[in-house]
Design a protein around this motif. Structure first.
Motif, PDB file in Angstrom:
ATOM      1  N   SER C   6       5.899  -1.041   2.476  1.00 44.35           N
ATOM      2  CA  SER C   6       6.208  -0.238   3.658  1.00 44.35           C
ATOM      3  C   SER C   6       5.010  -0.169   4.569  1.00 44.35           C
ATOM      4  O   SER C   6       3.898   0.071   4.098  1.00 44.35           O
ATOM      5  CB  SER C   6       6.518   1.202   3.256  1.00 44.35           C
ATOM      6  OG  SER C   6       7.787   1.312   2.769  1.00 44.35           O
ATOM      7  N   LEU C   7       5.229  -0.365   5.839  1.00 48.74           N
ATOM      8  CA  LEU C   7       4.183  -0.114   6.820  1.00 48.74           C
ATOM      9  C   LEU C   7       4.600   1.122   7.600  1.00 48.74           C
ATOM     10  O   LEU C   7       5.743   1.192   8.070  1.00 48.74           O
ATOM     11  CB  LEU C   7       4.003  -1.303   7.771  1.00 48.74           C
ATOM     12  CG  LEU C   7       3.050  -2.396   7.280  1.00 48.74           C
ATOM     13  CD1 LEU C   7       3.653  -3.166   6.136  1.00 48.74           C
ATOM     14  CD2 LEU C   7       2.670  -3.325   8.419  1.00 48.74           C
ATOM     15  N   LYS C   8       3.688   2.094   7.687  1.00 51.59           N
ATOM     16  CA  LYS C   8       4.019   3.325   8.391  1.00 51.59           C
ATOM     17  C   LYS C   8       3.034   3.534   9.526  1.00 51.59           C
ATOM     18  O   LYS C   8       1.880   3.846   9.287  1.00 51.59           O
ATOM     19  CB  LYS C   8       3.989   4.512   7.424  1.00 51.59           C
ATOM     20  CG  LYS C   8       5.041   4.372   6.326  1.00 51.59           C
ATOM     21  CD  LYS C   8       4.993   5.512   5.336  1.00 51.59           C
ATOM     22  CE  LYS C   8       6.076   5.278   4.275  1.00 51.59           C
ATOM     23  NZ  LYS C   8       5.977   6.202   3.152  1.00 51.59           N
ATOM     24  N   ASN C   9       3.485   3.352  10.736  1.00 51.82           N
ATOM     25  CA  ASN C   9       2.679   3.567  11.948  1.00 51.82           C
ATOM     26  C   ASN C   9       1.327   2.866  11.881  1.00 51.82           C
ATOM     27  O   ASN C   9       0.293   3.455  12.172  1.00 51.82           O
ATOM     28  CB  ASN C   9       2.459   5.066  12.187  1.00 51.82           C
ATOM     29  CG  ASN C   9       3.777   5.798  12.190  1.00 51.82           C
ATOM     30  OD1 ASN C   9       4.130   6.426  11.187  1.00 51.82           O
ATOM     31  ND2 ASN C   9       4.514   5.665  13.282  1.00 51.82           N
ATOM     32  N   VAL C  10       1.337   1.616  11.488  1.00 54.87           N
ATOM     33  CA  VAL C  10       0.084   0.896  11.308  1.00 54.87           C
ATOM     34  C   VAL C  10      -0.422   0.336  12.642  1.00 54.87           C
ATOM     35  O   VAL C  10       0.334  -0.252  13.403  1.00 54.87           O
ATOM     36  CB  VAL C  10       0.276  -0.251  10.296  1.00 54.87           C
ATOM     37  CG1 VAL C  10      -0.933  -1.173  10.284  1.00 54.87           C
ATOM     38  CG2 VAL C  10       0.525   0.305   8.906  1.00 54.87           C
ATOM     39  N   SER C  11      -1.707   0.578  12.910  1.00 59.22           N
ATOM     40  CA  SER C  11      -2.355   0.002  14.090  1.00 59.22           C
ATOM     41  C   SER C  11      -3.643  -0.666  13.680  1.00 59.22           C
ATOM     42  O   SER C  11      -4.235  -0.313  12.659  1.00 59.22           O
ATOM     43  CB  SER C  11      -2.692   1.086  15.117  1.00 59.22           C
ATOM     44  OG  SER C  11      -1.512   1.669  15.600  1.00 59.22           O
ATOM     45  N   GLY C  59      -8.864  -3.762   6.568  1.00 59.64           N
ATOM     46  CA  GLY C  59      -8.035  -2.564   6.555  1.00 59.64           C
ATOM     47  C   GLY C  59      -7.431  -2.265   7.914  1.00 59.64           C
ATOM     48  O   GLY C  59      -7.851  -2.827   8.922  1.00 59.64           O
ATOM     49  N   GLN C  60      -6.455  -1.358   7.935  1.00 61.86           N
ATOM     50  CA  GLN C  60      -5.839  -0.963   9.197  1.00 61.86           C
ATOM     51  C   GLN C  60      -6.706   0.101   9.861  1.00 61.86           C
ATOM     52  O   GLN C  60      -7.494   0.767   9.183  1.00 61.86           O
ATOM     53  CB  GLN C  60      -4.429  -0.430   8.953  1.00 61.86           C
ATOM     54  CG  GLN C  60      -4.338   0.849   8.137  1.00 61.86           C
ATOM     55  CD  GLN C  60      -4.376   0.595   6.620  1.00 61.86           C
ATOM     56  OE1 GLN C  60      -4.782  -0.469   6.171  1.00 61.86           O
ATOM     57  NE2 GLN C  60      -3.971   1.597   5.852  1.00 61.86           N
ATOM     58  N   SER C  61      -6.600   0.230  11.187  1.00 60.65           N
ATOM     59  CA  SER C  61      -7.369   1.266  11.887  1.00 60.65           C
ATOM     60  C   SER C  61      -6.712   2.626  11.713  1.00 60.65           C
ATOM     61  O   SER C  61      -7.374   3.642  11.610  1.00 60.65           O
ATOM     62  CB  SER C  61      -7.484   0.943  13.376  1.00 60.65           C
ATOM     63  OG  SER C  61      -8.050  -0.327  13.555  1.00 60.65           O
ATOM     64  N   SER C  62      -5.377   2.639  11.715  1.00 65.21           N
ATOM     65  CA  SER C  62      -4.676   3.883  11.417  1.00 65.21           C
ATOM     66  C   SER C  62      -3.325   3.544  10.824  1.00 65.21           C
ATOM     67  O   SER C  62      -2.887   2.395  10.870  1.00 65.21           O
ATOM     68  CB  SER C  62      -4.511   4.717  12.696  1.00 65.21           C
ATOM     69  OG  SER C  62      -3.697   4.011  13.604  1.00 65.21           O
ATOM     70  N   GLY C  63      -2.667   4.558  10.270  1.00 67.96           N
ATOM     71  CA  GLY C  63      -1.387   4.319   9.619  1.00 67.96           C
ATOM     72  C   GLY C  63      -1.573   4.029   8.130  1.00 67.96           C
ATOM     73  O   GLY C  63      -2.690   4.024   7.617  1.00 67.96           O
ATOM     74  N   GLU C  64      -0.441   3.825   7.455  1.00 64.76           N
ATOM     75  CA  GLU C  64      -0.501   3.643   6.001  1.00 64.76           C
ATOM     76  C   GLU C  64       0.308   2.442   5.556  1.00 64.76           C
ATOM     77  O   GLU C  64       1.327   2.103   6.159  1.00 64.76           O
ATOM     78  CB  GLU C  64       0.087   4.869   5.294  1.00 64.76           C
ATOM     79  CG  GLU C  64      -0.843   6.052   5.282  1.00 64.76           C
ATOM     80  CD  GLU C  64      -0.161   7.281   4.702  1.00 64.76           C
ATOM     81  OE1 GLU C  64       0.984   7.153   4.208  1.00 64.76           O
ATOM     82  OE2 GLU C  64      -0.777   8.347   4.746  1.00 64.76           O
ATOM     83  N   LEU C  65      -0.183   1.804   4.485  1.00 59.15           N
ATOM     84  CA  LEU C  65       0.594   0.764   3.827  1.00 59.15           C
ATOM     85  C   LEU C  65       0.963   1.266   2.441  1.00 59.15           C
ATOM     86  O   LEU C  65       0.135   1.864   1.752  1.00 59.15           O
ATOM     87  CB  LEU C  65      -0.224  -0.528   3.680  1.00 59.15           C
ATOM     88  CG  LEU C  65      -0.274  -1.465   4.893  1.00 59.15           C
ATOM     89  CD1 LEU C  65      -1.288  -1.004   5.890  1.00 59.15           C
ATOM     90  CD2 LEU C  65      -0.563  -2.885   4.440  1.00 59.15           C
ATOM     91  N   TRP C  66       2.209   1.067   2.058  1.00 57.42           N
ATOM     92  CA  TRP C  66       2.658   1.464   0.727  1.00 57.42           C
ATOM     93  C   TRP C  66       3.185   0.245   0.002  1.00 57.42           C
ATOM     94  O   TRP C  66       3.827  -0.615   0.611  1.00 57.42           O
ATOM     95  CB  TRP C  66       3.773   2.518   0.819  1.00 57.42           C
ATOM     96  CG  TRP C  66       3.279   3.862   1.244  1.00 57.42           C
ATOM     97  CD1 TRP C  66       2.689   4.187   2.415  1.00 57.42           C
ATOM     98  CD2 TRP C  66       3.333   5.071   0.470  1.00 57.42           C
ATOM     99  NE1 TRP C  66       2.367   5.508   2.469  1.00 57.42           N
ATOM    100  CE2 TRP C  66       2.753   6.092   1.274  1.00 57.42           C
ATOM    101  CE3 TRP C  66       3.797   5.408  -0.800  1.00 57.42           C
ATOM    102  CZ2 TRP C  66       2.638   7.409   0.837  1.00 57.42           C
ATOM    103  CZ3 TRP C  66       3.694   6.723  -1.232  1.00 57.42           C
ATOM    104  CH2 TRP C  66       3.109   7.714  -0.426  1.00 57.42           C
ATOM    105  N   PHE C  67       2.910   0.197  -1.302  1.00 53.90           N
ATOM    106  CA  PHE C  67       3.438  -0.899  -2.102  1.00 53.90           C
ATOM    107  C   PHE C  67       4.105  -0.324  -3.330  1.00 53.90           C
ATOM    108  O   PHE C  67       3.488   0.443  -4.076  1.00 53.90           O
ATOM    109  CB  PHE C  67       2.313  -1.855  -2.506  1.00 53.90           C
ATOM    110  CG  PHE C  67       2.810  -3.114  -3.166  1.00 53.90           C
ATOM    111  CD1 PHE C  67       3.337  -4.151  -2.390  1.00 53.90           C
ATOM    112  CD2 PHE C  67       2.766  -3.262  -4.544  1.00 53.90           C
ATOM    113  CE1 PHE C  67       3.812  -5.313  -2.992  1.00 53.90           C
ATOM    114  CE2 PHE C  67       3.240  -4.425  -5.143  1.00 53.90           C
ATOM    115  CZ  PHE C  67       3.761  -5.449  -4.365  1.00 53.90           C
ATOM    116  N   ASP C  68       5.368  -0.635  -3.516  1.00 49.22           N
ATOM    117  CA  ASP C  68       6.113  -0.211  -4.694  1.00 49.22           C
ATOM    118  C   ASP C  68       6.022   1.305  -4.900  1.00 49.22           C
ATOM    119  O   ASP C  68       5.779   1.784  -6.011  1.00 49.22           O
ATOM    120  CB  ASP C  68       5.544  -0.944  -5.922  1.00 49.22           C
ATOM    121  CG  ASP C  68       6.593  -1.057  -7.019  1.00 49.22           C
ATOM    122  OD1 ASP C  68       7.768  -0.765  -6.745  1.00 49.22           O
ATOM    123  OD2 ASP C  68       6.223  -1.418  -8.150  1.00 49.22           O
ATOM    124  N   GLY C  69       6.148   2.036  -3.801  1.00 53.29           N
ATOM    125  CA  GLY C  69       6.178   3.491  -3.908  1.00 53.29           C
ATOM    126  C   GLY C  69       4.829   4.171  -3.998  1.00 53.29           C
ATOM    127  O   GLY C  69       4.767   5.387  -4.150  1.00 53.29           O
TER     128      GLY C  69
END
Lengths: 290, 277, 268
Positions: C6-11, C59-69
């Motif tokens: 999941s990518l959540k608001n990644v910048s 890494g991303q500047s902001s936002g979150e990455l999720w893997f397998d929960g």
């Protein structure tokens, strides 16, 4: 109609450390005045070396042996001196390459390069006249801010812009033949599509014949009047574009067409292992020679 | 490997190089059997036969204390080669490691390592060696040390430039994504791609090391008598030109043969290995 | 079902001061287990930046990455690294020319400690076999292989690591069409057989049409449209998507018709 370019039974061999390899096994093709002809094949099929032979570049390699007839506007190219051949390039015969940005000289402005190209045909052309002519040419490829483009260096322009500049330059001296080797492959798809349309319209208007080298069947279908399919140094099928696409007869052409994924869907095509039928004799569509 | 050898022997120029190098190396190895007067490599004095022009017994003549010049030149080859091999054996790994890590790791590591290299590169090599020899005793050992100190930065530069461009290759990204360690990527992935260039430079450098070592000896800062050395032999003989011409001409020719041979082979290797990449 | 990625608001921004480039802006999407998500866009669209963040290259500047929960940190554990693998565009450069193809495939096994050291060569050979290459290819240098075979080795390398998500960065655009068709089939078969998920980065919409479940269209670092593959091609919402489809060089009459309908719809 007369032929702008005629190639007869062209054979190319390379001498290497492991002996002599034959790359072209006797290919023949002709391009009539104002005709757009595509030579389509996979990498290593011999399509690009054919272009380089027509330009006279390969003959300068010591390891290459070229045999066969080469006629450009009814003159025998094989009888030309190196200097005469060089004089043909950029005037009567010109070319466009895959990556426009690297085919333009990075240390000169576009304007300087335009002047140089125009002076190949007319050495006494004044700077002002050259700039004026360059402006007209840029108009023809839909570039309207002349001053900015002419004063820019190639790296300051986008790839698509450079490609248009390259097209305008290639057509600057009204060549009778334009050789386009995978033009625009290095560009984005939308830009590639635009520049191909532009080039198509322009050569139609100027009546320039084109030898279009490509691996992309879709691009060829849109651009060419007639196509030659080349496989491992042999022409396997030739004919009007429409006829070849609607009814491909040679096993290789069929496999090639089948392998292109369709935007209408249908899944990834299943390709049989390369079979002997790819070496079947040439298929010619219609009455090819008048 | 086999292909390289075939090409090396087929080209007339590189074939000459191979023959010259073989001549030098073989005579250095088998000096004891080839030299007509093996004992003349040391301090032997024979006032009966001193300063004789080339003749049947001494084909290159004798020196000022009566030693056979031909024998001494053959032993001098040995010294030159040993010097070259030792210098390169030390300088190459140092320079390679410095260049490799500076080029691959980048950032601060690159800055520190490459500025250090630049400092060494900015001093004219012979001046650096002369300065070092001025401080240290002029012995063979110290001559090697001096030459080594001025030699490694060239390898650092060479490898640094290759590593910088290899860093952009897909296989480096692949190893990074997998999570391989920095030493693994530098030594196992990038280094093998630098080896052809390093090998070529080493061959070319054998000739240059021989020249530099000879220059030092010529200035009296290198190998000390009575050990035979091409540079000091030329220096010694120069005072007796043109009458005793053999004292300088033959050692000079020997330097030429060795340097020329290694250069021809190096040039050929550069072409062959460069084309491979 | 939890998404695999999941990518959540990644910048992501590069540079500082006056020279800030925003390569990826506020991007959110999911990749489900077993799904093939195509990421489509032209140069400068942020595709490669996105891939590098998923792979943990930076890494991303902001936002979150999720893997397998679970949240995916920038400093990846070996477990994360082995689960997310990469296949690059140009197999000529992605395999080290000075090492055997077996050594390239084995690297991941050594790093992650998969299998005992004595078994690893046979695991490498098994992976080569899975991509349709003979076992004895492991001793060959990449130069002895054709373009298609090299790309198969690159795929075998990702498989051998027991990956769950493979980022395919233009995996077939350097290949001839006949070879491309075979490699695409292989990728499809492997996905089905192993339940892999793909992030399939490409500019070639005709490939996308035939391999992807969903398509995410990127322009200048932003996600402009994300939908099921069928919907994207039959009823694109964005003009940009329409333009992209319209620019695909096509070979059959039906395709030309489809393009023409999209073009006329776009004008209305």
């Amino acid at each position: 109609m007369r032929d702008v370019l005629r190639i007869e039974d062209l054979v190319l061999k390379f001498r290497g450390y492991t002996g002599v390899t034959e790359v072209l096994h006797g290919i023949s093709l002709n391009i009539r005045a104002g005709e757009r002809v595509a030579l389509v094949g996979e990498s290593g099929s011999g399509k690009s070396v054919t272009a380089r032979i027509v330009l006279g570049q390969l003959q300068e390699l010591r390891s290459a042996q070229v045999q066969g007839g080469l006629y450009f506007e009814e003159q025998d190219l094989n009888r030309l001196s190196r200097r005469q051949w060089h004089a043909l390039r950029g005037t009567h015969m010109s070319m466009i390459f895959q990556d426009p940005t690297s085919s333009l000289n990075p240390v000169f402005t576009i304007g300087v390069q335009f002047t140089e190209v125009l002076r190949r045909r007319d050495p006494k052309l004044s700077k002002e006249a050259a700039a004026k002519r360059a402006g007209e040419l840029l108009n023809s490829v839909s570039i309207h801010d002349h001053a900015r483009v002419l004063n820019a260096y190639p790296f300051q322009l986008s790839g698509g812009m450079n490609q248009r500049v390259a097209i305008a330059m290639a057509l600057a001296n009204h060549p009778s033949l334009l050789i386009a080797d995978e033009p625009g492959t290095a560009l984005d798809v939308t830009v590639q599509a635009q520049t191909l349309h532009l080039m198509h319209d322009l050569v139609e208007r100027t009546g320039t014949a084109v030898l279009f080298i490509s691996h992309n069947l879709g691009v060829v279908r849109e651009f060419a009047d007639r196509i030659y399919v080349i496989y491992r140094g042999r022409i396997v099928e030739q004919g009007p574009t429409q006829a070849v696409f609607e009814n491909p007869r040679h096993a290789y052409t069929r496999a090639l067409m089948a392998a292109v994924p369709r935007i209408t869907g249908g899944g990834v095509p299943e390709i049989q292992d390369m079979d002997g039928a790819f070496f079947d004799p040439l298929e010619v569509h219609g009455e090819d020679r008048p | 490997m086999k292909r390289t050898l075939v090409i090396l022997l087929r080209n007339p120029l590189s074939l000459i190089g191979v023959i010259l190098v073989a001549l030098v190396v073989l005579s250095a190895i088998f000096a004891d059997f080839i030299a007509p007067f093996p004992e003349h490599r040391g301090s032997v004095v024979d006032f009966v036969n001193f300063n004789k022009a080339p003749n049947a017994t001494n084909i290159m003549g004798t020196d000022l204390v009566g030693r056979d010049l031909f024998s001494r030149i053959i032993y001098a080859f040995r010294i030159s080669l040993v010097l070259g091999v030792v210098v390169l054996a030390i300088a190459t790994p140092i320079g390679t490691l410095v260049g490799l890590f500076a080029g691959y790791v980048g950032g601060k590591t690159e800055f520190i390592l490459m500025r250090l290299t630049d400092v060494f590169l900015s001093i004219p090599p012979l001046v650096l060696a002369i300065a070092m020899m001025g401080v240290l005793e002029p012995t063979l050992m110290n001559a090697m040390l001096a030459v080594t100190a001025m030699w490694w930065p060239w390898y650092a530069r060479l490898v640094y430039n290759i590593a910088r461009s290899e860093r952009e290759e897909g296989y480096v990204l692949a190893a990074e994504v997998i999570g391989a360690s920095t030493p693994h990527i530098a030594l196992r992935e990038i280094l093998p791609n630098c080896l052809p260039a390093i090998l070529t430079k080493m061959t070319l450098d054998m000739g240059f090391v021989i020249i530099i070592a000879s220059s030092l000896s010529f200035l009296g800062l290198g190998v000390q008598p009575p050990t035979p050395d091409l540079g000091s032999m030329v220096a010694e003989g120069a005072r007796y030109l043109p009458d005793s011409w053999w004292l300088t001409v033959f050692p000079g020719l020997a330097i030429l043969i060795a340097v020329f041979g290694f250069n021809l082979v190096g040039d050929a290797l550069r072409e062959i290995l460069g084309a491979d990449q | 079902m939890t998404p695999l990625l999941s990518l959540k608001n990644v910048s992501k921004t590069f540079g500082h001061g006056d020279h800030i480039v925003q390569a990826v802006r506020d991007v959110s999407f999911d990749v489900m287990p077993g799904e093939c998500l195509a990421v489509v866009g032209e140069s400068g669209s942020g595709k490669t930046t996105l891939a590098n963040m998923i792979l943990g290259v930076f890494g991303q500047s902001s936002g979150e990455l999720w893997f397998d929960g679970k949240p995916l940190p920038t400093r990846r554990t070996l477990e994360h690294r082995s689960a997310i693998q990469l296949v690059q565009q140009n197999p000529l450069s992605s395999l080290n020319p000075k090492r055997s193809v077996g050594a390239s495939v084995r690297l991941g096994l050594d790093v992650y400690g998969i299998g005992s050291p004595s078994d690893r060569w046979s695991l490498v050979e098994a992976a080569l076999e899975e991509v349709g290459l003979p076992r004895d290819f492991r001793k060959r240098p990449p130069a002895a292989l054709s373009g298609g075979q090299r790309q198969r080795v690159a795929i075998a390398r990702a498989l051998a690591c027991q990956s769950r998500l493979v980022v395919l960065d233009e995996p077939t655009s350097a290949l001839d069409v006949l070879v491309q068709a075979r490699v695409l089939r292989l990728l499809n078969d492997l996905r089905a057989a192993k339940g892999l998920s793909y992030v399939f980065i490409t500019h070639d919409l005709s490939v996308v049409r035939n391999v992807a479940d969903r398509v995410a269209v990127f322009k200048s670092g932003q996600l402009v449209e994300c939908a099921e593959t069928g919907a994207i091609f039959e009823n694109p919402r964005e003009d940009y998507t329409r333009q992209l489809i319209g620019a695909v060089p096509v070979v059959t009459r039906e395709e030309i018709e489809l393009r023409n309908t999209l073009a006329t719809e776009g004008q209305t």
